[in-house]
Design a protein around this motif. Structure first.
Motif, PDB file in Angstrom:
ATOM      1  N   ILE A 247       5.823  74.340  77.807  1.00 55.86           N
ATOM      2  CA  ILE A 247       7.409  74.757  77.467  1.00 55.86           C
ATOM      3  C   ILE A 247       6.701  76.140  76.417  1.00 55.86           C
ATOM      4  O   ILE A 247       5.850  75.243  75.099  1.00 55.86           O
ATOM      5  CB  ILE A 247       7.892  73.532  76.537  1.00 55.86           C
ATOM      6  CG1 ILE A 247       8.622  72.835  77.354  1.00 55.86           C
ATOM      7  CG2 ILE A 247       9.217  74.138  75.265  1.00 55.86           C
ATOM      8  CD1 ILE A 247       9.289  71.369  77.374  1.00 55.86           C
ATOM      9  N   SER A 248       7.043  77.328  76.701  1.00 54.90           N
ATOM     10  CA  SER A 248       6.148  78.076  76.469  1.00 54.90           C
ATOM     11  C   SER A 248       6.735  78.755  74.639  1.00 54.90           C
ATOM     12  O   SER A 248       6.656  79.798  74.072  1.00 54.90           O
ATOM     13  CB  SER A 248       5.273  79.526  76.913  1.00 54.90           C
ATOM     14  OG  SER A 248       6.685  79.630  78.290  1.00 54.90           O
TER      15      SER A 248
ATOM     16  N   ASP B 287      11.657  67.582  87.482  1.00 55.59           N
ATOM     17  CA  ASP B 287      12.818  67.075  86.890  1.00 55.59           C
ATOM     18  C   ASP B 287      13.300  67.423  85.209  1.00 55.59           C
ATOM     19  O   ASP B 287      13.694  66.357  84.782  1.00 55.59           O
ATOM     20  CB  ASP B 287      13.580  65.892  87.507  1.00 55.59           C
ATOM     21  CG  ASP B 287      15.201  65.704  87.532  1.00 55.59           C
ATOM     22  OD1 ASP B 287      15.646  67.393  86.889  1.00 55.59           O
ATOM     23  OD2 ASP B 287      15.999  64.754  87.066  1.00 55.59           O
ATOM     24  N   LEU B 288      12.350  67.905  84.957  1.00 56.90           N
ATOM     25  CA  LEU B 288      12.216  67.893  83.696  1.00 56.90           C
ATOM     26  C   LEU B 288      13.566  68.088  82.472  1.00 56.90           C
ATOM     27  O   LEU B 288      13.534  67.178  80.910  1.00 56.90           O
ATOM     28  CB  LEU B 288      11.193  69.717  83.010  1.00 56.90           C
ATOM     29  CG  LEU B 288      10.506  69.943  81.249  1.00 56.90           C
ATOM     30  CD1 LEU B 288       9.725  68.332  81.593  1.00 56.90           C
ATOM     31  CD2 LEU B 288      10.302  71.487  81.424  1.00 56.90           C
ATOM     32  N   PHE B 289      14.340  68.434  82.782  1.00 51.19           N
ATOM     33  CA  PHE B 289      15.225  68.969  82.255  1.00 51.19           C
ATOM     34  C   PHE B 289      16.497  67.750  82.539  1.00 51.19           C
ATOM     35  O   PHE B 289      17.490  67.586  81.822  1.00 51.19           O
ATOM     36  CB  PHE B 289      16.547  70.162  82.511  1.00 51.19           C
ATOM     37  CG  PHE B 289      15.331  70.933  81.493  1.00 51.19           C
ATOM     38  CD1 PHE B 289      14.674  71.500  80.114  1.00 51.19           C
ATOM     39  CD2 PHE B 289      14.961  72.071  82.531  1.00 51.19           C
ATOM     40  CE1 PHE B 289      13.981  72.085  79.940  1.00 51.19           C
ATOM     41  CE2 PHE B 289      14.522  73.041  81.993  1.00 51.19           C
ATOM     42  CZ  PHE B 289      13.400  72.895  80.191  1.00 51.19           C
ATOM     43  N   GLY B 290      16.707  67.012  83.809  1.00 50.59           N
ATOM     44  CA  GLY B 290      17.586  66.063  84.415  1.00 50.59           C
ATOM     45  C   GLY B 290      18.681  66.820  84.077  1.00 50.59           C
ATOM     46  O   GLY B 290      19.378  68.000  84.555  1.00 50.59           O
ATOM     47  N   ASP B 291      19.965  66.146  83.826  1.00 50.97           N
ATOM     48  CA  ASP B 291      21.149  66.396  83.592  1.00 50.97           C
ATOM     49  C   ASP B 291      21.305  67.423  82.262  1.00 50.97           C
ATOM     50  O   ASP B 291      22.501  67.875  82.567  1.00 50.97           O
ATOM     51  CB  ASP B 291      22.201  65.275  83.553  1.00 50.97           C
ATOM     52  CG  ASP B 291      21.885  64.244  84.631  1.00 50.97           C
ATOM     53  OD1 ASP B 291      22.080  64.641  86.056  1.00 50.97           O
ATOM     54  OD2 ASP B 291      22.594  63.522  84.748  1.00 50.97           O
ATOM     55  N   ASP B 292      20.597  67.428  81.997  1.00 50.16           N
ATOM     56  CA  ASP B 292      21.151  68.666  80.597  1.00 50.16           C
ATOM     57  C   ASP B 292      20.245  70.309  81.012  1.00 50.16           C
ATOM     58  O   ASP B 292      20.999  71.240  80.178  1.00 50.16           O
ATOM     59  CB  ASP B 292      20.481  68.306  79.282  1.00 50.16           C
ATOM     60  CG  ASP B 292      21.083  67.006  79.261  1.00 50.16           C
ATOM     61  OD1 ASP B 292      22.225  66.971  78.721  1.00 50.16           O
ATOM     62  OD2 ASP B 292      19.860  66.113  78.570  1.00 50.16           O
TER      63      ASP B 292
ATOM     64  N   MET C  24      17.016  65.836  79.461  1.00 42.57           N
ATOM     65  CA  MET C  24      16.296  66.352  78.697  1.00 42.57           C
ATOM     66  C   MET C  24      17.414  67.453  77.589  1.00 42.57           C
ATOM     67  O   MET C  24      16.394  68.705  77.884  1.00 42.57           O
ATOM     68  CB  MET C  24      14.979  65.865  78.577  1.00 42.57           C
ATOM     69  CG  MET C  24      14.753  65.863  76.620  1.00 42.57           C
ATOM     70  SD  MET C  24      12.211  66.459  76.825  1.00 42.57           S
ATOM     71  CE  MET C  24      11.699  64.732  77.092  1.00 42.57           C
ATOM     72  N   TYR C  25      17.885  66.745  76.712  1.00 43.08           N
ATOM     73  CA  TYR C  25      18.596  68.280  75.809  1.00 43.08           C
ATOM     74  C   TYR C  25      17.590  69.184  75.089  1.00 43.08           C
ATOM     75  O   TYR C  25      16.385  68.987  74.442  1.00 43.08           O
ATOM     76  CB  TYR C  25      19.160  67.658  74.539  1.00 43.08           C
ATOM     77  CG  TYR C  25      20.738  66.495  75.173  1.00 43.08           C
ATOM     78  CD1 TYR C  25      21.692  67.275  75.406  1.00 43.08           C
ATOM     79  CD2 TYR C  25      20.598  65.401  74.712  1.00 43.08           C
ATOM     80  CE1 TYR C  25      22.666  66.557  75.765  1.00 43.08           C
ATOM     81  CE2 TYR C  25      21.862  64.506  75.012  1.00 43.08           C
ATOM     82  CZ  TYR C  25      22.579  65.229  76.031  1.00 43.08           C
ATOM     83  OH  TYR C  25      24.217  64.622  76.030  1.00 43.08           O
ATOM     84  N   PHE C  26      18.583  70.180  75.134  1.00 47.78           N
ATOM     85  CA  PHE C  26      17.366  71.310  74.323  1.00 47.78           C
ATOM     86  C   PHE C  26      16.631  70.985  72.836  1.00 47.78           C
ATOM     87  O   PHE C  26      15.523  71.317  72.703  1.00 47.78           O
ATOM     88  CB  PHE C  26      18.286  72.644  73.520  1.00 47.78           C
ATOM     89  CG  PHE C  26      17.635  74.307  73.675  1.00 47.78           C
ATOM     90  CD1 PHE C  26      16.549  75.014  74.073  1.00 47.78           C
ATOM     91  CD2 PHE C  26      18.093  73.875  72.158  1.00 47.78           C
ATOM     92  CE1 PHE C  26      16.056  75.544  73.480  1.00 47.78           C
ATOM     93  CE2 PHE C  26      17.256  75.470  71.299  1.00 47.78           C
ATOM     94  CZ  PHE C  26      16.637  75.680  72.177  1.00 47.78           C
ATOM     95  N   ASP C  27      17.554  70.175  71.595  1.00 45.93           N
ATOM     96  CA  ASP C  27      17.150  69.981  70.993  1.00 45.93           C
ATOM     97  C   ASP C  27      16.222  68.844  71.041  1.00 45.93           C
ATOM     98  O   ASP C  27      15.718  68.627  69.923  1.00 45.93           O
ATOM     99  CB  ASP C  27      18.269  69.480  70.253  1.00 45.93           C
ATOM    100  CG  ASP C  27      18.813  70.335  69.767  1.00 45.93           C
ATOM    101  OD1 ASP C  27      19.582  70.953  69.347  1.00 45.93           O
ATOM    102  OD2 ASP C  27      20.347  69.651  70.306  1.00 45.93           O
TER     103      ASP C  27
ATOM    104  N   THR D  52      17.663  78.513  75.001  1.00 47.80           N
ATOM    105  CA  THR D  52      17.170  78.910  76.718  1.00 47.80           C
ATOM    106  C   THR D  52      15.609  78.105  75.878  1.00 47.80           C
ATOM    107  O   THR D  52      15.102  78.403  75.536  1.00 47.80           O
ATOM    108  CB  THR D  52      17.221  80.367  76.439  1.00 47.80           C
ATOM    109  OG1 THR D  52      18.259  80.347  76.680  1.00 47.80           O
ATOM    110  CG2 THR D  52      16.327  80.873  77.815  1.00 47.80           C
ATOM    111  N   ALA D  53      14.795  77.652  76.715  1.00 44.38           N
ATOM    112  CA  ALA D  53      13.467  76.843  77.357  1.00 44.38           C
ATOM    113  C   ALA D  53      12.754  78.027  78.346  1.00 44.38           C
ATOM    114  O   ALA D  53      13.384  78.384  79.332  1.00 44.38           O
ATOM    115  CB  ALA D  53      13.781  75.451  77.912  1.00 44.38           C
TER     116      ALA D  53
END
Length: 143
Positions: free
Chosen positions: A102-103, A70-75, A1-4, A114-115
């Protein structure tokens, strides 16, 4: 999942991790070799009354389950930091369950951000045993 695509406050569950006694002792002998983690007779004489899991082992057991989400996957590009706090002892046989949120979201540049993820971990009695705040660098959608 992309940052955006991430949203502040997004919550997710982390599957349970069971603390295995032999794994607990083996981990302690390698990385935290003190009697409270490795010597059952000694541990019985403490106010805990039994062996307690090394704090980092408790955290890593939950961390392994977090990675399965795997919250972000390949991103996901990289980890940036992690802070762990321990509140209660963890014992062999305990079942640790995490809740993540996600804080904080901080754009870094046009390529990534940065997440910050805050994870609260409870045992089978609903007691908070540890928390973790970790930062991950995540790709931005370049479209």
């Amino acid at each position: 999942m992309y940052f955006d695509e991430l949203t502040l406050g997004h919550e997710f569950d982390i599957p349970p991790a069971v603390i295995d006694k032999q794994q607990m002792i083996d981990f302690a002998k390698l990385y935290d070799n003190i009697p409270l983690h490795t010597d059952e007779e000694y541990a019985k004489t403490t106010h805990f009354g039994q062996l307690i899991a090394p704090g980092m082992m408790s955290f890593m057991a939950v961390w392994a389950k977090y990675l399965e989400v795997d919250l972000f996957g390949d991103d996901l590009l990289a980890g940036k930091s992690s802070k762990v706090e321990w509140f209660k002892p963890v014992f062999a046989g305990d079942v640790l369950t995490g809740k993540g949120v996600i804080s904080k979201l901080t754009p870094r540049n046009e390529k990534n951000g940065t997440a910050e993820i805050t994870i609260t971990v409870t045992n089978q009695h609903g007691e908070v045993v540890l928390s973790n705040v970790t930062e991950a660098v995540v790709k931005r959608n370049m479209v």
